[in-house]
Design a protein around this motif. Structure first.
Motif, mmCIF file in Angstrom:
data_model
loop_
_atom_site.group_PDB
_atom_site.id
_atom_site.type_symbol
_atom_site.label_atom_id
_atom_site.label_comp_id
_atom_site.label_asym_id
_atom_site.label_seq_id
_atom_site.Cartn_x
_atom_site.Cartn_y
_atom_site.Cartn_z
ATOM 1 N N THR A 91 -18.429 -5.224 -1.230
ATOM 2 C CA THR A 91 -16.975 -5.276 -1.181
ATOM 3 C C THR A 91 -16.544 -6.512 -0.422
ATOM 4 N N SER A 92 -15.650 -7.306 -0.986
ATOM 5 C CA SER A 92 -15.140 -8.486 -0.307
ATOM 6 C C SER A 92 -13.728 -8.201 0.180
ATOM 7 N N ILE A 93 -13.518 -8.383 1.469
ATOM 8 C CA ILE A 93 -12.216 -8.101 2.070
ATOM 9 C C ILE A 93 -11.341 -9.342 1.979
ATOM 10 N N ALA A 94 -10.143 -9.181 1.426
ATOM 11 C CA ALA A 94 -9.203 -10.295 1.295
ATOM 12 C C ALA A 94 -8.450 -10.520 2.596
ATOM 13 N N SER A 95 -7.814 -11.671 2.702
ATOM 14 C CA SER A 95 -6.977 -11.950 3.876
ATOM 15 C C SER A 95 -5.779 -11.009 3.875
ATOM 16 N N PRO A 96 -5.416 -10.473 5.024
ATOM 17 C CA PRO A 96 -4.226 -9.616 5.073
ATOM 18 C C PRO A 96 -2.963 -10.417 4.780
ATOM 19 N N ALA A 97 -2.013 -9.786 4.134
ATOM 20 C CA ALA A 97 -0.738 -10.434 3.844
ATOM 21 C C ALA A 97 0.057 -10.611 5.135
ATOM 22 N N ILE A 98 0.894 -11.649 5.161
ATOM 23 C CA ILE A 98 1.765 -11.888 6.309
ATOM 24 C C ILE A 98 3.159 -11.377 5.959
ATOM 25 N N VAL A 99 3.675 -10.487 6.784
ATOM 26 C CA VAL A 99 4.990 -9.886 6.556
ATOM 27 C C VAL A 99 6.030 -10.607 7.403
ATOM 28 N N ASP A 100 7.062 -11.147 6.760
ATOM 29 C CA ASP A 100 8.169 -11.759 7.491
ATOM 30 C C ASP A 100 9.112 -10.634 7.924
ATOM 31 N N TRP A 101 9.173 -10.405 9.226
ATOM 32 C CA TRP A 101 9.928 -9.269 9.745
ATOM 33 C C TRP A 101 11.408 -9.341 9.370
ATOM 34 N N ARG A 102 11.957 -10.548 9.260
ATOM 35 C CA ARG A 102 13.361 -10.697 8.932
ATOM 36 C C ARG A 102 13.659 -10.283 7.500
ATOM 37 N N GLU A 103 12.642 -10.317 6.634
ATOM 38 C CA GLU A 103 12.829 -9.955 5.235
ATOM 39 C C GLU A 103 12.258 -8.579 4.901
#
Length: 477
Positions: A33-45
């Protein structure tokens, strides 16, 4: 560092272990299993659902809180221990831990403790003793500042602190060896001067009932001799209710699995005091443009490997730093062996995440709302940001003050409130085992200054003897 219970006992949500993509190995071995980079959440959006998911640790706390069936089963087990005593303890060990002993085997013998300590490498013993020394130093300093006397407006005020008579400590054993947990909960009790310290430890799985040698070595170093092997929830019940072998204690302290936490909640109904709030580990790192992305990832993954119900969050103000940290998180998770690899993925991708904040104030607002067990300020001037902290189990200033150092060696509390409980309770320290006794002294002049207030409130609330205690003194002047 919070609990490390058995994955089987916890009944982990299968969704925590799902894979994201697969990569075939060059040697023809099974796909990994290859783990992808976590997504970055823009808190303002981010919408309300995304914000709730992060602040609720991916819903872990909600799922743990809805275990009505578990609570009923634990309540029945507690009642069995209360009514049947040692018989229920040995039956629970046989049923849930696969260990068959008679009641005489519940207490760990002095010889078993000696053999356990002798079986460990010297470097492990030295590490245990150094960790104890660090925790002792912190708590001795706290104890020295605990009691106080002062004069306020001619009135002498103060507090005495006194140790509790007895305490029961619980150290988990489901996922491995955790002497650091005992060090963190027991050393403050020793420093406080608790007269009786009883320790309950489940037998290590697959050992035929033996208790973890490293935990026993730590207990020996601390001078703790009252040690019991027991199933976790049953042991909590025994500490609270008392049995022929395990006398009851006044307070129980220690992290545990949901089953252990349910037992602690149940025994509070029976009048035993329990320290609450020590559940699945969670952590939050706040970063700025000066943070090292590789170290951010290392400390994020550090806390994420505790279990698939843990939560690890990175909140930063610089998008470039966060982007590089996210890439590094994937690399570092993929480098972990199983099962820690899956734990870390779930803790970050499902229960945590990486968040872009619009300003330092917004970053700290997120941190305070999350109220993490561990808060690291990975910023250029952490002392300046410290003033913005309102809720956290512990605060680590700068990227050299690591999560691992906090868990094992600094000496500050590492059994800390999780799941947002840092808003209302604190970590385990010498204060956990102390009672505070208020002290006051009035000289005559100060008494007469307060007399009108005493008389007025006594008459208003309908306590004539209170008012008369002033009048009698007036008549004797």
């Amino acid at each position: 560092m919070a609990y490390a219970g058995s994955a089987r006992a916890i009944d982990i949500d299968p969704s925590f272990l799902h894979t994201r993509s697969k990569m075939d190995a060059d040697d023809g071995s099974p796909a990994m299993t290859s783990i992808a980079s976590p997504a970055i959440v823009d808190w303002r959006e981010a919408d309300d659902d995304k914000r709730h998911r992060l602040l609720s640790r991916g819903g872990v706390a909600d799922r743990l809180g809805r275990r009505a069936e578990l609570a009923r089963a634990i309540a029945e087990l507690v009642e069995r221990v209360r009514s049947e005593g040692d018989k229920a303890l040995v039956e629970a060990l046989a049923e849930f831990d696969g260990v068959d002993i008679d009641p005489a085997g519940l207490r760990v013998s002095e010889e078993e403790v000696r053999q356990a300590a002798a079986s460990l490498p010297v470097r492990t013993i030295e590490a245990i003793q150094l960790a104890i020394a660090q925790v002792r130093a912190y708590n001795e300093a706290a104890l020295a500042r605990a009691g106080w006397r002062d004069e306020v407006g001619g009135i002498q005020l103060g507090e005495l602190v006194r140790p509790m008579e007895s305490t029961g400590l619980y150290v988990p054993a489901g996922k491995g060896s955790f002497p650091s947990v005992l060090i963190m909960v027991a050393t403050p009790a020793v420093v406080a001067g608790v007269q009786r310290i009883a320790l309950v430890v489940p037998p290590t799985p697959g050992t035929g009932g033996r208790v973890d040698p490293a935990v026993l070595a730590a207990a020996e170093s601390l001078g703790i001799t009252e040690i019991y092997r027991s199933n976790g929830p049953a042991g909590i019940a025994a500490l609270a209710c008392g049995t022929a072998t395990i006398p009851a204690v006044r307070k129980i302290v220690g992290p545990g699995s949901p089953a252990v936490s349910a037992a602690m909640a149940e025994v509070q109904r029976l009048g035993c005091v329990v320290e609450v709030g020590y559940g699945p580990t969670d952590s939050l790192i706040v970063s700025d443009a000066h943070a090292d992305p590789v170290l951010l990832a290392a400390d994020l993954v550090n806390e994420a490997e505790h279990g698939s119900d843990s939560s690890a969050v990175l909140v930063g103000t610089d998008p470039n730093v966060l982007r590089r940290a996210a890439e590094e998180v994937a690399k570092q998770i993929n480098a972990l062996p199983a099962p820690w690899r899956d734990y870390a993925r779930a803790s970050i991708h499902d229960n945590g995440g990486i968040v872009l904040a619009g300003s330092p104030q917004e970053a700290m607002d997120i941190a305070n709302e999350y109220a993490p067990e561990h808060l690291q300020l990975a910023v250029a001037d952490p002392e300046a940001w410290l003033a913005l902290v309102r809720h956290a189990g512990t605060v680590l200033l700068g990227q050299w003050t690591t999560m691992a150092a906090s868990n094992f060696a600094i000496g500050t509390p590492a059994t800390l409130p999780t799941s947002g409980f840092a808003k209302v309770v604190s970590g385990v320290s010498v204060h956990t085992y102390l009672t505070r006794i208020a002290v006051a002294r009035l000289e005559e002049e100060a008494f007469w200054r307060l007399a009108p207030t005493i008389r007025t409130l006594a008459e208003h609330e309908g306590f004539p003897a209170h008012a008369r205690s002033v009048a009698i003194r007036e008549g004797r002047v």
